[in-house]
Design a protein around this motif. Structure first.
Motif, short mmCIF file in Angstrom:
data_model
loop_
_atom_site.label_atom_id
_atom_site.label_comp_id
_atom_site.label_asym_id
_atom_site.label_seq_id
_atom_site.Cartn_x
_atom_site.Cartn_y
_atom_site.Cartn_z
N LEU A 223 -50.57 12.55 19.74
CA LEU A 223 -51.65 13.49 20.04
C LEU A 223 -52.30 13.17 21.37
N LEU A 224 -52.20 11.93 21.79
CA LEU A 224 -52.75 11.51 23.08
C LEU A 224 -51.90 12.04 24.22
N GLN A 225 -50.59 12.18 23.98
CA GLN A 225 -49.63 12.70 24.96
C GLN A 225 -49.55 11.84 26.23
N ARG A 226 -49.84 10.59 26.06
CA ARG A 226 -49.64 9.60 27.13
C ARG A 226 -49.66 8.23 26.48
N ALA A 227 -49.28 7.23 27.24
CA ALA A 227 -49.40 5.86 26.75
C ALA A 227 -50.86 5.42 26.79
N ALA A 228 -51.27 4.67 25.79
CA ALA A 228 -52.61 4.09 25.82
C ALA A 228 -52.67 3.01 26.88
N SER A 229 -53.85 2.69 27.34
CA SER A 229 -54.02 1.55 28.24
C SER A 229 -54.22 0.29 27.40
N THR A 230 -53.95 -0.85 28.01
CA THR A 230 -54.18 -2.10 27.29
C THR A 230 -55.65 -2.27 26.95
N GLU A 231 -56.54 -1.76 27.79
CA GLU A 231 -57.97 -1.87 27.54
C GLU A 231 -58.37 -1.05 26.31
N GLU A 232 -57.72 0.11 26.13
CA GLU A 232 -58.03 0.94 24.96
C GLU A 232 -57.67 0.22 23.67
N VAL A 233 -56.57 -0.50 23.69
CA VAL A 233 -56.20 -1.30 22.51
C VAL A 233 -57.17 -2.46 22.35
N ALA A 234 -57.48 -3.13 23.45
CA ALA A 234 -58.36 -4.30 23.41
C ALA A 234 -59.75 -3.95 22.88
N ASN A 235 -60.25 -2.76 23.19
CA ASN A 235 -61.58 -2.38 22.73
C ASN A 235 -61.68 -2.44 21.22
N LEU A 236 -60.64 -1.97 20.54
CA LEU A 236 -60.64 -2.00 19.08
C LEU A 236 -60.60 -3.44 18.56
N VAL A 237 -59.80 -4.26 19.20
CA VAL A 237 -59.67 -5.65 18.77
C VAL A 237 -60.98 -6.41 18.96
N VAL A 238 -61.65 -6.17 20.08
CA VAL A 238 -62.94 -6.83 20.33
C VAL A 238 -63.95 -6.42 19.27
N TYR A 239 -63.96 -5.14 18.91
CA TYR A 239 -64.87 -4.71 17.84
C TYR A 239 -64.56 -5.42 16.53
N LEU A 240 -63.30 -5.50 16.15
CA LEU A 240 -62.93 -6.15 14.90
C LEU A 240 -63.25 -7.64 14.92
N SER A 241 -63.40 -8.21 16.11
CA SER A 241 -63.74 -9.62 16.27
C SER A 241 -65.24 -9.86 16.24
N SER A 242 -66.01 -8.82 16.12
CA SER A 242 -67.46 -8.92 16.29
C SER A 242 -68.19 -9.02 14.96
N PRO A 243 -69.45 -9.46 14.99
CA PRO A 243 -70.27 -9.44 13.77
C PRO A 243 -70.45 -8.03 13.21
N GLN A 244 -70.43 -7.04 14.08
CA GLN A 244 -70.63 -5.66 13.62
C GLN A 244 -69.52 -5.17 12.71
N ALA A 245 -68.35 -5.81 12.75
CA ALA A 245 -67.20 -5.35 11.95
C ALA A 245 -67.09 -6.09 10.63
N SER A 246 -68.19 -6.60 10.12
CA SER A 246 -68.15 -7.46 8.93
C SER A 246 -67.63 -6.77 7.67
N ALA A 247 -67.73 -5.44 7.60
CA ALA A 247 -67.27 -4.73 6.41
C ALA A 247 -65.85 -4.19 6.54
N THR A 248 -65.21 -4.44 7.66
CA THR A 248 -63.81 -4.03 7.83
C THR A 248 -62.94 -5.24 7.52
N ILE A 249 -62.33 -5.23 6.35
CA ILE A 249 -61.58 -6.39 5.86
C ILE A 249 -60.28 -5.90 5.21
N GLY A 250 -59.19 -6.58 5.51
CA GLY A 250 -57.91 -6.24 4.88
C GLY A 250 -57.35 -4.91 5.32
N ALA A 251 -57.77 -4.45 6.49
CA ALA A 251 -57.37 -3.12 6.96
C ALA A 251 -56.24 -3.21 7.97
#
Length: 264
Positions: A223-251
């Motif tokens: 649906l994006l119709q292009r390759a994602a950038s490495t930063e776009e992937v990293a943004n999600l990983v940084v969020y999952l590494s944060s205190p704010q992502a405490s309720a995202t588990i086993g996903a």
């Protein structure tokens, strides 16, 4: 939302370039002290220096190791006995016919793509659980759910990562530690662009344009119709590494540009 990782230590494996380096930079921007690993000392040192020269809140520190070997793993654990955040990014891929993949190649893919993450999780999870806080993220792939017939060994190991990640999340229930997987789709990184450019032969188009065209032709469900950038992937990983992502588990969280035709 402001992600603050001041005082946190992180390890990103296989991180001298591409998605791994983008994740390391993102964690450092949030204030973490990040260890990056790779086999090429010169490339690793340059990557760390380039990021550290940006004057971010955190910093990168390189350790040259081959985590597919016992010697390399032992060296890492001796130099870095504990971390707060573990990003298992190390991985290899190569298109190859199923009938040309011998037993040794299957074993190599398992050792690099799966076993390296098992070893690091076994090392670092106990400390996280004792401290009551930690983050583990496995960088899997949309190929884990849509096995590419031209890279069956790669896809199979990425599926195994999902199983390990979910099992560890069950193991750490109620501990304050979260374990998740991220499933990137086609991403404009050095490894992917090199592969695509080689396929393109004498094309006069830029590496970026060839990669985007590859997505449109070979991943038409994107649906994006292009390759994602490495930063776009990293943004999600940084969020999952944060205190704010405490309720995202086993996903298993996708950042695949909508390539997989599914609503869950």
């Amino acid at each position: 939302m402001k992600i603050n990782l001041d005082g946190k230590t992180a390890l990103v494996t296989g991180s001298s370039q591409g998605i791994g380096l983008a994740i390391a930079k993102g964690l450092a921007e949030a204030g973490a002290v990040v260890t990056i690993t790779g086999r090429d000392a010169e490339r690793l040192e340059k990557a760390a220096q380039d990021v550290n020269n940006l004057g971010l809140a955190g910093k990168l520190q390189p350790i040259t190791v081959d985590l597919s070997t016992e010697q390399g793993t032992s060296r890492l654990f001796e130099a870095l006995p504990t971390v707060d955040i573990l990003i298992n990014n190390l991985g290899i891929f190569e298109p190859k016919s199923f009938f040309e993949i011998d037993d040794a190649e299957w074993i190599r893919y398992f050792e690099v793509n799966v076993l390296s993450g098992i070893k690091t999780a076994r090392q670092y999870l106990p400390g996280m659980m004792t401290n009551g806080w930690g983050r583990v993220v496995f960088i899997s792939s949309e190929s884990a759910l849509q096995i590419p017939p031209e890279m069956m060994h790669y896809g199979a190991t990425k599926t195994m990562q999902l199983g390990v990640s979910r099992g560890l999340a069950e193991l750490t229930a109620g501990s304050g530690v979260t374990v998740n997987s991220v499933l990137p789709g086609p991403t404009f990184s050095e490894g992917v662009s090199d592969f695509v450019v080689k396929m393109g032969g004498d094309s006069q188009l830029s590496a970026r344009q060839q990669t985007d065209d590859f997505v449109k032709e070979h991943r038409p469900t994107s649906l994006l119709q292009r390759a994602a950038s490495t930063e776009e992937v990293a943004n999600l990983v940084v969020y999952l590494s944060s205190p704010q992502a405490s309720a995202t588990i086993g996903a298993a969280v996708s950042v695949d540009g909508g390539t997989r035709r599914a609503i869950f």
